[in-house]
Design an enzyme around this catalytic site. Structure first.
Site, mmCIF file in Angstrom:
data_model
loop_
_atom_site.group_PDB
_atom_site.id
_atom_site.type_symbol
_atom_site.label_atom_id
_atom_site.label_comp_id
_atom_site.label_asym_id
_atom_site.label_seq_id
_atom_site.Cartn_x
_atom_site.Cartn_y
_atom_site.Cartn_z
ATOM 1 N N ASP A 60 12.312 10.195 -0.787
ATOM 2 C CA ASP A 60 11.234 9.339 -0.271
ATOM 3 C C ASP A 60 11.552 7.874 -0.541
ATOM 4 O O ASP A 60 10.991 7.263 -1.446
ATOM 5 C CB ASP A 60 9.918 9.765 -0.952
ATOM 6 C CG ASP A 60 8.723 9.006 -0.422
ATOM 7 O OD1 ASP A 60 8.799 8.459 0.692
ATOM 8 O OD2 ASP A 60 7.692 8.958 -1.135
ATOM 9 N N LYS A 62 11.501 5.527 2.010
ATOM 10 C CA LYS A 62 10.727 4.722 2.975
ATOM 11 C C LYS A 62 11.552 3.593 3.604
ATOM 12 O O LYS A 62 11.253 2.410 3.443
ATOM 13 C CB LYS A 62 9.479 4.146 2.286
ATOM 14 C CG LYS A 62 8.515 5.214 1.771
ATOM 15 C CD LYS A 62 7.230 4.609 1.272
ATOM 16 C CE LYS A 62 6.194 5.635 0.904
ATOM 17 N NZ LYS A 62 6.510 6.476 -0.264
ATOM 18 N N ARG A 216 0.375 14.147 -10.648
ATOM 19 C CA ARG A 216 -0.242 14.147 -11.979
ATOM 20 C C ARG A 216 -1.057 15.384 -12.345
ATOM 21 O O ARG A 216 -1.022 15.788 -13.513
ATOM 22 C CB ARG A 216 -1.066 12.858 -12.155
ATOM 23 C CG ARG A 216 -0.151 11.652 -12.360
ATOM 24 C CD ARG A 216 -0.825 10.345 -12.080
ATOM 25 N NE ARG A 216 -1.104 10.182 -10.653
ATOM 26 C CZ ARG A 216 -1.736 9.148 -10.124
ATOM 27 N NH1 ARG A 216 -2.146 8.168 -10.910
ATOM 28 N NH2 ARG A 216 -1.931 9.063 -8.826
HETATM 29 O O1 C5P Z 1 0.161 11.954 -9.017
HETATM 30 P P1 C5P Z 1 -0.146 12.046 -7.544
HETATM 31 O O2 C5P Z 1 -0.487 13.453 -7.089
HETATM 32 O O3 C5P Z 1 -1.180 11.047 -7.122
HETATM 33 O O4 C5P Z 1 1.238 11.675 -6.862
HETATM 34 C C1 C5P Z 1 1.354 11.580 -5.475
HETATM 35 C C2 C5P Z 1 2.742 11.175 -5.095
HETATM 36 O O5 C5P Z 1 2.739 10.933 -3.703
HETATM 37 C C3 C5P Z 1 3.274 9.910 -5.757
HETATM 38 O O6 C5P Z 1 4.692 10.035 -5.844
HETATM 39 C C4 C5P Z 1 2.883 8.828 -4.781
HETATM 40 O O7 C5P Z 1 3.710 7.712 -4.829
HETATM 41 C C5 C5P Z 1 3.061 9.563 -3.456
HETATM 42 N N1 C5P Z 1 2.276 9.053 -2.340
HETATM 43 C C6 C5P Z 1 0.902 8.895 -2.367
HETATM 44 N N2 C5P Z 1 0.247 8.418 -1.282
HETATM 45 C C7 C5P Z 1 0.918 8.118 -0.194
HETATM 46 C C8 C5P Z 1 2.291 8.282 -0.139
HETATM 47 C C9 C5P Z 1 2.961 8.749 -1.245
HETATM 48 O O8 C5P Z 1 0.268 9.201 -3.361
HETATM 49 N N3 C5P Z 1 0.260 7.707 0.851
#
Ligand code: C5P
Length: 239
Positions: A60, A62, A216
């Site tokens: 990822d 981007k 998380r």
């Molecule tokens: O800890 P959590 O479940 O919030 O992590 C979500 C992951 O998805 C992280 O790596 C975050 O950077 C990524 N992400 C996100 N929202 C987006 C794109 C990517 O939370 N729109």
């Protein structure tokens, strides 16, 4: 697909040791996301580690640049044998088209299956206000997301990153085999943290997600493996 294969766990850490710590704690997780922090910190050794463990990889990074540069980055990413790669739809039609071609060439030249390229329609950290006042885009946010999704489809990309909230509508306009990858997922027993507009894992699948990125609630749990299994049990009820 079995429930565990629908969950992508992000390696949101900055060292190989921390990443290996997570991999060791979650042997049942089959699909892992490597993002900018980890890749800029340590580079390709994390991909080698994941491949040695026969894991699937979502790279990822981007990409957002001129077509020639995006193509070069996609060719290089695909040569590692990763499964999913992200590109910003806002890079434009030409960049998306050459990205797909270059990814296919890069994978085949290295003896791998081509990755699915996922378009970022609009970063979820951006609000309607940011879109209108800072980016000067005269479209409502959902309409902009839809237009970027259509651009990605027309350019030959195989998937999108989207919030589960957008998944239902995107499923209606996209080809049936489009891969939808959704972050913003929280089991009802986990803290929302900084995620807004969250869906539970089961609701996100029902909305049309192909894969769920869940960080998380798993990685910060007292027992990550138990949290992961609990999410899989929930997914099994709707698969
Ligand atoms: O800890 P959590 O479940 O919030 O992590 C979500 C992951 O998805 C992280 O790596 C975050 O950077 C990524 N992400 C996100 N929202 C987006 C794109 C990517 O939370 N729109």
């Amino acid at each position: 697909m079995n429930p565990a294969d629908r969950v992508i766990v992000p390696l949101d850490v900055s060292s190989l040791e921390q990443a290996i710590g997570l991999l060791d704690q979650l042997p049942q997780a089959t699909f892992w996301k490597v993002g900018l922090e980890l890749f800029v910190s340590i580079g390709s050794p994390i991909l080698v580690e994941l491949q040695a463990r026969q894991k699937r990889i979502f790279l990822d990074l981007k990409f957002h640049d001129i077509p020639n540069t995006v193509a070069g980055a996609c060719r290089a990413a695909a040569s590692y044998g990763v499964d999913l790669v992200t590109v910003h739809a806002a890079a434009g039609r030409k960049a998306l088209q050459v990205a797909q071609t270059a990814a296919t060439e890069g994978a085949i030249a290295a003896g791998h299956k081509p990755p699915t390229l996922l378009a970022i329609t609009l970063l979820t950290s951006l609000s309607s206000r940011d879109l209108a006042f800072d980016l000067k885009i005269p479209l409502e946010l959902p309409e902009y997301v839809l237009q970027m999704a259509l651009l990605a489809q027309e350019s030959g990309l195989g998937g999108l990153v989207c919030s589960p909230q957008e998944a239902t509508q995107l499923r209606q306009i996209c080809a049936p085999d489009t891969v939808l990858v959704c972050p913003g997922v929280r089991p009802d027993w986990a803290e929302a943290g900084d995620q807004q507009r969250i869906f539970t894992p089961a609701a996100a699948l029902k909305a049309g997600a192909t894969y769920l990125v869940i960080g998380r609630p798993i990685t910060q749990a007292a027992e990550p493996a138990t949290a992961f299994n609990r999410i899989c049990d929930e997914l099994a009820t709707v698969l």
